[in-house]
Design an enzyme around this catalytic site. Structure first.
Site, PDB file in Angstrom:
ATOM      1  CG  HIS A  55       0.984   2.264  12.515  1.00 28.70           C
ATOM      2  ND1 HIS A  55      -0.291   1.780  12.722  1.00 28.70           N
ATOM      3  CD2 HIS A  55       1.341   1.843  11.281  1.00 28.70           C
ATOM      4  CE1 HIS A  55      -0.669   1.072  11.654  1.00 28.70           C
ATOM      5  NE2 HIS A  55       0.309   1.097  10.773  1.00 28.70           N
ATOM      6  CD  GLU A 103      -3.221  -1.409   5.680  1.00 26.70           C
ATOM      7  OE1 GLU A 103      -3.487  -2.364   6.419  1.00 26.70           O
ATOM      8  OE2 GLU A 103      -2.593  -0.419   6.088  1.00 26.70           O
ATOM      9  CG  HIS A 107      -0.454  -0.007   2.534  1.00 28.36           C
ATOM     10  ND1 HIS A 107      -0.104   1.140   3.204  1.00 28.36           N
ATOM     11  CD2 HIS A 107      -0.187  -1.023   3.391  1.00 28.36           C
ATOM     12  CE1 HIS A 107       0.337   0.821   4.409  1.00 28.36           C
ATOM     13  NE2 HIS A 107       0.308  -0.484   4.554  1.00 28.36           N
ATOM     14  CG  ASP A 160       2.925   0.285   7.529  1.00 24.86           C
ATOM     15  OD1 ASP A 160       2.443  -0.214   6.509  1.00 24.86           O
ATOM     16  OD2 ASP A 160       2.253   0.512   8.560  1.00 24.86           O
ATOM     17  CG  ASP A 177      -2.805   4.217   2.638  1.00 27.30           C
ATOM     18  OD1 ASP A 177      -2.374   3.121   2.206  1.00 27.30           O
ATOM     19  OD2 ASP A 177      -3.625   4.286   3.568  1.00 27.30           O
ATOM     20  CD  GLU A 180     -16.825   4.850   3.038  1.00 28.51           C
ATOM     21  OE1 GLU A 180     -16.066   5.567   3.739  1.00 28.51           O
ATOM     22  OE2 GLU A 180     -17.736   5.296   2.314  1.00 28.51           O
TER      23      GLU A 180
END
Ligand SMILES: [Zn+2]
Length: 453
Positions: free
Chosen positions: A422, A154, A88, A121, A90, A159
């Protein structure tokens, strides 16, 4: 017999690092409040990296109301399997800027690592795929059909995941998916991530009064909602700290184990605080349930007064064993919450909170595909690969297995125990990027049955 790939990837690393730096410079945060044009720019940069790696038809995959993904395909021999390579583009928000040692979106190389938001990540996953493809294409055609999917939201939402996967089922259909959004237990320890837990959240509300009442006039006989809620929450664990909700699956972890002291140290748990529950750490984190309260709605201390609190709410998050059904677990949780309400207080479950049930996944490590992956990891790293679970969840994985029954999903990646994903000061070990890209190239070559491998 993998020396040719090893040398080619080593020679390719300056370019791989340059690509990774290029991607990290784009602050592709997809959360509300951030500029969606930047996520689009990130998708375009990802597309360019893939095209330059030889995926000529790499293009943006638009989602109605969502951030674009990137997709591309390279056909292999007709009888060879199709492999979907996933990452991913994002990233998580940068967090508190003053806690970063370097600017989050200005990639910095230090001691063999690249620092920056998304360096691990999961922009490392993008360049891993690009490097593996470029390296294999140097032989001419690819040994398998390769599809590449790089998701653009991700981190921020699930949604549009059905729209992305089910809505593009013909495009994405594959025999094997390689999810480069995992990592190694320790730097240099090749790790196949063989399980993820399922998860379900809900909001429970306790009400005792239609409105607040004076705590002097009524306190004593009339309970307050926070105390009642606290009793319900306390019942979620037994005295040992095991999850006390009946009907949840738990089993013994079959893969590698984690020493308790290392786990303690990494968690940062205060010295005097005990670890809760029974079984090994891996049993508890990879093969059993966990329940936690993520938030509470009740009057804040500032402004609180001498009143009996009439209503209180808690968001309860339940993680379930990889092979458990989160929808069944959710009903078990609801039954437990209702069944443990003291004093006849009114308990209601807010189903509208929108926290859906996400399935876990358990990789069958005894298939030819898994064995090929483990062998490729071992060869790339020069030591035996281990199998380790993840306590977390990757919503894409159950979506893939549901949409493509029989698909085999492998999870690995360049992250290690120092990546701080994160968090602030995220980084990736560039040696890990090189080794995992080599593992991926070896895996694809062997999956295609190439005698060279
Ligand atoms: Zn990720």
């Amino acid at each position: 017999m993998s020396d040719d790939l090893r040398e080619r990837i080593a020679a390719d690393m300056p370019r791989v690092i340059e690509e990774l730096e290029r991607l990290v410079r784009i602050p592709s945060m997809g959360y509300p409040g951030y500029d969606p044009a930047i996520v689009r720019e990130s998708a375009e940069a990802t597309r360019d990296v893939l095209r330059e790696a030889g995926v000529g038809d790499a293009r943006l995959l638009e989602l109605d109301g969502g951030h674009p993904a990137v997709f591309g395909e390279l056909p292999g021999p007709q009888e060879a399997p199709t492999v979907l390579l996933y990452a991913h583009h994002d990233v998580q928000p940068e967090g508190p800027l003053d806690q970063w040692d370097t600017a989050p979106f200005e990639p910095v190389r230090k001691d063999g690592r690249l620092y920056g938001r998304g360096a691990a990540d999961d922009k490392s996953g993008i360049v891993e795929h690009a490097a593996a493809i470029r390296t294999l294409l140097a032989d001419g055609d690819l040994p398998v059909t390769v599809k590449v999917l790089v998701e653009g939201e991700e981190e921020c939402t699930t949604e549009h995941l059905p729209q992305l996967v089910e809505g593009n089922a013909d495009l994405l259909r594959a025999d094997v998916a390689v999810i480069a959004d995992g990592g190694n237990y320790r730097t240099g320890v090749p790790t196949l991530n063989t399980s993820i837990r399922g998860v379900t959240d809900l909001v429970v509300q306790v009400r005792v009064l239609p409105r607040a009442q004076h705590s002097g006039s009524y306190g004593g006989p009339v309970p307050d909602a926070i105390t009642a809620l606290a009793r319900i929450i306390a019942s979620l664990h037994d005295d040992e700290g095991n999850v006390a909700i009946e009907g949840l699956k738990r089993s013994e972890w079959q893969g590698a184990h984690i020493p308790e002291d290392e786990f303690r140290e990494e968690s940062g748990l205060l010295d005097q605080v005990e670890l809760i529950g029974s079984g090994t750490i891996a049993d508890r984190v990879f093969a059993g349930p966990a329940v936690a309260v993520l938030g509470v709605d009740a009057p804040a201390i500032a402004g609180s007064s001498n009143q009996i609190v009439p209503v209180a709410r808690a968001r309860v998050s339940l993680r379930v064993a990889p092979d458990d059904d989160p929808r069944v677990a959710r009903q078990a949780l609801i039954g437990h919450l209702r069944g443990h309400a003291p004093w006849g207080v009114e308990v209601s479950i807010d189903e509208s909170a929108g926290f859906e049930a996400g399935h876990g996944h358990l990789v069958d490590t005894d298939t030819p595909t898994s064995r090929t992956a483990l062998a490729a990891l071992s060869e790339a790293y020069g030591r035996d690969a281990i199998e380790l679970g993840s306590g977390g969840s990757i919503p894409l994985v159950p979506m893939l297995t549901r949409t493509f029954p029989g698909i085999e999903v492998l999870i690995w990646g360049a992250m290690d125990e120092r990546s701080l994903i994160h968090s602030v000061n995220e980084s990736v070990d560039l040696g890990e990027v090189e080794r995992i890209a080599l593992a991926e190239a070896l895996f694809l070559r062997r999956l295609g049955g190439s005698p060279q491998a």
